[in-house]
Write a protein that holds these residues in place. Structure first.
Motif, PDB file in Angstrom:
ATOM      1  N   ILE A 148       0.841  -1.196   0.000  1.00  0.00           N
ATOM      2  CA  ILE A 148       0.000   0.000   0.000  1.00  0.00           C
ATOM      3  C   ILE A 148       0.883   1.256   0.000  1.00  0.00           C
ATOM      4  CG2 ILE A 148      -1.628   1.369   1.365  1.00  0.00           C
ATOM      5  CD1 ILE A 148      -2.816  -1.296   2.350  1.00  0.00           C
ATOM      6  N   GLY A 149       1.920   1.248   0.836  1.00  0.00           N
ATOM      7  CA  GLY A 149       2.803   2.403   0.928  1.00  0.00           C
ATOM      8  C   GLY A 149       3.508   2.716  -0.371  1.00  0.00           C
ATOM      9  N   GLN A 150       3.935   1.698  -1.075  1.00  0.00           N
ATOM     10  CA  GLN A 150       4.592   1.929  -2.367  1.00  0.00           C
ATOM     11  C   GLN A 150       3.649   2.604  -3.354  1.00  0.00           C
ATOM     12  OE1 GLN A 150       6.493  -1.539  -4.008  1.00  0.00           O
ATOM     13  NE2 GLN A 150       7.698  -1.934  -2.158  1.00  0.00           N
ATOM     14  N   GLN A 151       2.384   2.218  -3.319  1.00  0.00           N
ATOM     15  CA  GLN A 151       1.410   2.834  -4.227  1.00  0.00           C
ATOM     16  C   GLN A 151       1.105   4.272  -3.812  1.00  0.00           C
ATOM     17  OE1 GLN A 151       0.907   1.172  -6.978  1.00  0.00           O
ATOM     18  NE2 GLN A 151       2.157  -0.401  -5.972  1.00  0.00           N
ATOM     19  N   VAL A 152       1.042   4.518  -2.517  1.00  0.00           N
ATOM     20  CA  VAL A 152       0.850   5.891  -2.027  1.00  0.00           C
ATOM     21  C   VAL A 152       2.017   6.764  -2.484  1.00  0.00           C
ATOM     22  CG1 VAL A 152       0.846   7.326   0.062  1.00  0.00           C
ATOM     23  CG2 VAL A 152      -0.599   5.280  -0.055  1.00  0.00           C
ATOM     24  N   GLN A 153       3.215   6.217  -2.380  1.00  0.00           N
ATOM     25  CA  GLN A 153       4.399   6.948  -2.836  1.00  0.00           C
ATOM     26  C   GLN A 153       4.332   7.204  -4.334  1.00  0.00           C
ATOM     27  OE1 GLN A 153       8.057   5.210  -1.504  1.00  0.00           O
ATOM     28  NE2 GLN A 153       9.342   6.422  -2.875  1.00  0.00           N
ATOM     29  N   ALA A 154       3.882   6.198  -5.100  1.00  0.00           N
ATOM     30  CA  ALA A 154       3.777   6.358  -6.549  1.00  0.00           C
ATOM     31  C   ALA A 154       2.742   7.403  -6.940  1.00  0.00           C
ATOM     32  CB  ALA A 154       3.435   5.017  -7.193  1.00  0.00           C
ATOM     33  N   MET A 155       1.776   7.658  -6.065  1.00  0.00           N
ATOM     34  CA  MET A 155       0.774   8.690  -6.331  1.00  0.00           C
ATOM     35  C   MET A 155       1.336  10.093  -6.141  1.00  0.00           C
ATOM     36  SD  MET A 155      -2.655   7.088  -4.559  1.00  0.00           S
ATOM     37  CE  MET A 155      -3.654   8.551  -4.919  1.00  0.00           C
ATOM     38  N   GLY A 156       2.568  10.199  -5.619  1.00  0.00           N
ATOM     39  CA  GLY A 156       3.188  11.492  -5.434  1.00  0.00           C
ATOM     40  C   GLY A 156       2.919  12.138  -4.102  1.00  0.00           C
ATOM     41  N   MET A 157       2.513  11.338  -3.102  1.00  0.00           N
ATOM     42  CA  MET A 157       2.250  11.884  -1.780  1.00  0.00           C
ATOM     43  C   MET A 157       3.555  12.393  -1.168  1.00  0.00           C
ATOM     44  SD  MET A 157      -0.455  12.228   0.093  1.00  0.00           S
ATOM     45  CE  MET A 157      -1.075  12.452   1.753  1.00  0.00           C
ATOM     46  N   PRO A 158       3.553  13.588  -0.568  1.00  0.00           N
ATOM     47  CA  PRO A 158       4.766  14.101   0.084  1.00  0.00           C
ATOM     48  C   PRO A 158       5.275  13.133   1.141  1.00  0.00           C
ATOM     49  CG  PRO A 158       3.125  15.833  -0.115  1.00  0.00           C
ATOM     50  CD  PRO A 158       2.445  14.560  -0.512  1.00  0.00           C
ATOM     51  N   ALA A 159       6.588  13.063   1.294  1.00  0.00           N
ATOM     52  CA  ALA A 159       7.200  12.097   2.201  1.00  0.00           C
ATOM     53  C   ALA A 159       6.634  12.191   3.618  1.00  0.00           C
ATOM     54  CB  ALA A 159       8.713  12.299   2.223  1.00  0.00           C
ATOM     55  N   GLY A 160       6.375  13.396   4.082  1.00  0.00           N
ATOM     56  CA  GLY A 160       5.885  13.571   5.435  1.00  0.00           C
ATOM     57  C   GLY A 160       4.467  13.104   5.653  1.00  0.00           C
ATOM     58  N   GLN A 161       3.730  12.836   4.574  1.00  0.00           N
ATOM     59  CA  GLN A 161       2.327  12.425   4.682  1.00  0.00           C
ATOM     60  C   GLN A 161       2.094  10.965   4.294  1.00  0.00           C
ATOM     61  OE1 GLN A 161      -0.092  14.464   5.929  1.00  0.00           O
ATOM     62  NE2 GLN A 161       1.593  15.881   6.329  1.00  0.00           N
ATOM     63  N   ARG A 162       3.120  10.297   3.795  1.00  0.00           N
ATOM     64  CA  ARG A 162       2.929   8.927   3.292  1.00  0.00           C
ATOM     65  C   ARG A 162       2.520   7.962   4.395  1.00  0.00           C
ATOM     66  NH1 ARG A 162       8.534   9.102  -0.132  1.00  0.00           N
ATOM     67  NH2 ARG A 162       7.823  10.624  -1.705  1.00  0.00           N
ATOM     68  N   PHE A 163       3.150   8.082   5.555  1.00  0.00           N
ATOM     69  CA  PHE A 163       2.819   7.189   6.671  1.00  0.00           C
ATOM     70  C   PHE A 163       1.347   7.316   7.043  1.00  0.00           C
ATOM     71  CE2 PHE A 163       2.171   7.057  11.306  1.00  0.00           C
ATOM     72  CZ  PHE A 163       2.332   5.695  11.516  1.00  0.00           C
ATOM     73  N   PHE A 164       0.860   8.563   7.140  1.00  0.00           N
ATOM     74  CA  PHE A 164      -0.523   8.785   7.543  1.00  0.00           C
ATOM     75  C   PHE A 164      -1.491   8.251   6.488  1.00  0.00           C
ATOM     76  CE2 PHE A 164       1.887  12.315   9.548  1.00  0.00           C
ATOM     77  CZ  PHE A 164       1.749  11.906  10.856  1.00  0.00           C
ATOM     78  N   ALA A 165      -1.162   8.459   5.219  1.00  0.00           N
ATOM     79  CA  ALA A 165      -2.046   8.002   4.144  1.00  0.00           C
ATOM     80  C   ALA A 165      -2.116   6.476   4.104  1.00  0.00           C
ATOM     81  CB  ALA A 165      -1.557   8.546   2.804  1.00  0.00           C
ATOM     82  N   ALA A 166      -0.952   5.818   4.169  1.00  0.00           N
ATOM     83  CA  ALA A 166      -0.931   4.353   4.128  1.00  0.00           C
ATOM     84  C   ALA A 166      -1.607   3.770   5.371  1.00  0.00           C
ATOM     85  CB  ALA A 166       0.507   3.851   4.023  1.00  0.00           C
ATOM     86  N   LEU A 206      -8.613   7.822  -1.296  1.00  0.00           N
ATOM     87  CA  LEU A 206      -7.746   8.087  -2.439  1.00  0.00           C
ATOM     88  C   LEU A 206      -7.932   9.506  -2.966  1.00  0.00           C
ATOM     89  CD1 LEU A 206      -7.982   4.705  -4.399  1.00  0.00           C
ATOM     90  CD2 LEU A 206      -6.070   5.532  -3.025  1.00  0.00           C
ATOM     91  N   ALA A 207      -9.182   9.954  -2.973  1.00  0.00           N
ATOM     92  CA  ALA A 207      -9.440  11.330  -3.416  1.00  0.00           C
ATOM     93  C   ALA A 207      -8.758  12.312  -2.476  1.00  0.00           C
ATOM     94  CB  ALA A 207     -10.945  11.586  -3.462  1.00  0.00           C
ATOM     95  N   GLY A 208      -8.796  12.042  -1.181  1.00  0.00           N
ATOM     96  CA  GLY A 208      -8.115  12.909  -0.222  1.00  0.00           C
ATOM     97  C   GLY A 208      -6.620  12.926  -0.427  1.00  0.00           C
ATOM     98  N   ILE A 209      -6.048  11.756  -0.740  1.00  0.00           N
ATOM     99  CA  ILE A 209      -4.616  11.697  -1.034  1.00  0.00           C
ATOM    100  C   ILE A 209      -4.288  12.541  -2.248  1.00  0.00           C
ATOM    101  CG2 ILE A 209      -2.734  10.158  -1.768  1.00  0.00           C
ATOM    102  CD1 ILE A 209      -4.034   7.961  -0.059  1.00  0.00           C
ATOM    103  N   GLY A 210      -5.179  12.481  -3.250  1.00  0.00           N
ATOM    104  CA  GLY A 210      -4.964  13.264  -4.458  1.00  0.00           C
ATOM    105  C   GLY A 210      -4.952  14.757  -4.175  1.00  0.00           C
ATOM    106  N   ILE A 211      -5.799  15.197  -3.275  1.00  0.00           N
ATOM    107  CA  ILE A 211      -5.859  16.622  -2.919  1.00  0.00           C
ATOM    108  C   ILE A 211      -4.620  17.031  -2.134  1.00  0.00           C
ATOM    109  CG2 ILE A 211      -7.105  18.336  -1.542  1.00  0.00           C
ATOM    110  CD1 ILE A 211      -9.671  16.767  -2.191  1.00  0.00           C
ATOM    111  N   ALA A 212      -4.114  16.115  -1.304  1.00  0.00           N
ATOM    112  CA  ALA A 212      -2.996  16.451  -0.418  1.00  0.00           C
ATOM    113  C   ALA A 212      -1.646  16.424  -1.123  1.00  0.00           C
ATOM    114  CB  ALA A 212      -2.962  15.471   0.759  1.00  0.00           C
ATOM    115  N   ARG A 213      -1.591  15.940  -2.345  1.00  0.00           N
ATOM    116  CA  ARG A 213      -0.298  15.847  -3.039  1.00  0.00           C
ATOM    117  C   ARG A 213       0.284  17.219  -3.320  1.00  0.00           C
ATOM    118  NH1 ARG A 213      -1.352  12.018  -8.086  1.00  0.00           N
ATOM    119  NH2 ARG A 213      -3.198  13.304  -8.149  1.00  0.00           N
TER     120      ARG A 213
END
Length: 218
Positions: free
Chosen positions: A120-138, A211-218
């Protein structure tokens, strides 16, 4: 000719497959090495030759049930679709094997949990999530998957014998529809949806919201 020993007659796969059958039938409390020995018609020592203890056996059973989820191929797919596939795979696995939810929430199946979170984390990273937010998103995705899938499985187990899902939801929907309109306007408004909704569709809608929230937070 060499003498055939008890542990030679078994395989780790056979032990794990039998353990899964017992877990599906009676949950974690129904799986003991004594009961497993009786089921396999062997001694406990032969089982201990392949698995050291119950925690190891539960971890192996969890990994076997989640094998398809753990080895998924993300090639030629978007990160969002990969996450949806992981989520639905886990939803279906927990729906079919409710005991998995508790295992993934604990340390016994840490290997399976780590691998799923990593995917899951690798996909969150591939979506372009900032490093500081990846843990929270995953973490949000993983927690949502376990929570909703586990609750769905618990609801299925809790229904009275002989009562269908449609009857249970229909009765609850009728209760919502009869609530006081001033105090419960939302619940009255969605009562009809409760009565005939699809659990997987509802689950996937929640994943898409995250996922939509992750997209907004990128």
């Amino acid at each position: 000719m060499a003498t055939r020993t008890a542990h030679d007659a078994l395989s780790r796969d056979r032990i794990v497959d039998t353990a899964i059958e017992m877990l599906d039938a009676g949950g974690e409390s129904g799986l003991t090495f004594r009961a497993l020995s009786t089921r396999l018609k062997t001694g406990a020592g032969a089982i201990y030759w392949h698995v050291a203890n119950k925690d190891e056996l539960l971890a192996a059973a969890t990994g076997a049930v989640l094998a398809d989820v753990l080895r998924g191929d993300e090639a030629d797919t978007t990160p969002q679709d990969a996450i949806r596939a992981i989520a639905l795979g886990m939803f279906d696995a927990i729906d079919g094997h409710p005991w998995i939810g508790g295992q993934l929430a604990g340390l016994a199946s840490r290997s399976a949990s780590l691998r799923i979170i990593e995917r899951i984390g690798q996909q969150v990273q591939a979506m372009g999530m900032p490093a500081g937010q990846r843990f929270f998103a995953a973490s949000a995705l993983y927690s949502f998957i376990l929570g909703v899938a586990g609750q769905n499985a618990a609801n299925a187990r809790a229904r009275e014998h002989g009562t269908s899902r449609a009857e249970t939801l229909g009765a609850e929907a009728q209760l919502w529809a009869n609530l006081d309109a001033a105090e419960f306007p939302f619940l009255r408004g969605v009562a009809a949806q409760l009565g005939d909704h699809d659990d997987r569709e509802q689950f996937l809608a929640g994943i898409d919201l995250i996922l939509a929230g992750i997209g907004i937070a990128r």
